[in-house]
Enzyme design. Structure first.
Site, PDB file in Angstrom:
ATOM      1  CG  HIS A 102      47.000  59.245   4.923  1.00 37.23           C
ATOM      2  ND1 HIS A 102      45.656  59.031   4.717  1.00 37.23           N
ATOM      3  CD2 HIS A 102      47.616  58.060   4.679  1.00 37.23           C
ATOM      4  CE1 HIS A 102      45.467  57.761   4.361  1.00 37.23           C
ATOM      5  NE2 HIS A 102      46.639  57.165   4.323  1.00 37.23           N
ATOM      6  CG  HIS A 122      53.967  55.331   2.621  1.00 37.20           C
ATOM      7  ND1 HIS A 122      53.114  56.202   1.984  1.00 37.20           N
ATOM      8  CD2 HIS A 122      55.169  55.463   1.985  1.00 37.20           C
ATOM      9  CE1 HIS A 122      53.753  56.817   0.998  1.00 37.20           C
ATOM     10  NE2 HIS A 122      54.993  56.399   0.963  1.00 37.20           N
ATOM     11  N   GLY A 156      56.326  50.181   4.749  1.00 40.42           N
ATOM     12  CA  GLY A 156      57.752  49.910   4.547  1.00 40.42           C
ATOM     13  C   GLY A 156      58.467  49.405   5.780  1.00 40.42           C
ATOM     14  CG  MET A 176      50.262  44.231   3.254  1.00 41.98           C
ATOM     15  SD  MET A 176      49.549  45.420   2.081  1.00 41.98           S
ATOM     16  CE  MET A 176      48.287  46.193   3.064  1.00 41.98           C
ATOM     17  CB  SER A 177      55.152  44.017   1.520  1.00 41.12           C
ATOM     18  OG  SER A 177      54.240  44.962   1.042  1.00 41.12           O
TER      19      SER A 177
END
Length: 202
Positions: A102, A122, A156, A176-177
């Site tokens: 990060h 992210h 995102g 992912m999503s």
């Protein structure tokens, strides 16, 4: 650019087998990130995927080095709270080890200690990290410049933001999503793969 897909921990093993069997041809790597599944469940999941024609060479085990080794996988992804990358590389020299980072300091530390690739995020605002401010494109570029190993962007990412990634020295994007929450995961994966391969100078 390469496409890494990351499971979201919201599906049963049977659902995962179906989704991953449908999408694996679009992806360069699929990360099995299932915090709620036991080592035994993970191992049988890998076996079932293998029997369904998903190559083990594409599978990356998140965190569970034990399950990776016992499943005959050659890639693991270590979250920042996980094992020390140096220790994993010493014990299992055959494993390709990615680290999730990060900050630039974490990135440099992992690279110096033997990580083969980094996942940084992210990058964009994402519902899975609600309320947390995105780290952004400039931070991603800084990370990519600070190490000589491949960097993958996560967080995102959907087809609309991929053009923003094209000028940055990264190896690819992890999603992912957008895929695992999609009504048609195989369509979503194809769309991402097309975008990542389009207009790439490298």
């Amino acid at each position: 650019m390469k496409l890494h897909l990351v499971t979201d921990g919201r599906h049963s093993a049977a659902e995962l087998v179906k989704i991953i069997t449908d999408i694996h041809t679009s992806a360069d790597a699929i990360h099995i990130r299932e915090k709620n599944k036991s080592a035994g469940e993970l191992i049988s999941l890998i076996e079932e995927l293998h029997q369904n024609g998903v190559p083990k060479s594409k599978l990356v085990m998140n965190d569970r080095v034990d399950a990776a080794v016992l499943s005959g996988l050659h890639q693991v992804q270590l979250p920042s709270h996980s094992f020390n990358v140096k220790l994993v590389k010493q014990r299992f020299p055959h494993l390709e080890v990615g680290c999730s980072v990060h900050t630039a300091a974490e990135a440099v530390y992992c690279a110096e200690n033997g990580a083969d690739r980094l996942l940084f995020g992210h990058v964009f605002q994402t519902s899975s990290k609600n309320g947390l401010e995105a780290r952004g494109i400039s931070k991603l570029a800084e990370i990519a410049e600070s190490v000589s190993i491949p960097v993958i962007a996560i967080g995102g990412i959907n087809p609309a933001v991929i053009p923003d990634l094209r000028d940055i020295k990264i190896e690819g994007a992890a999603v992912m999503s957008y895929v695992f929450s999609a009504e048609h995961p195989s369509h979503a994966a194809l769309e991402l793969a097309d975008q990542l391969k389009r207009g790439m100078g490298h």
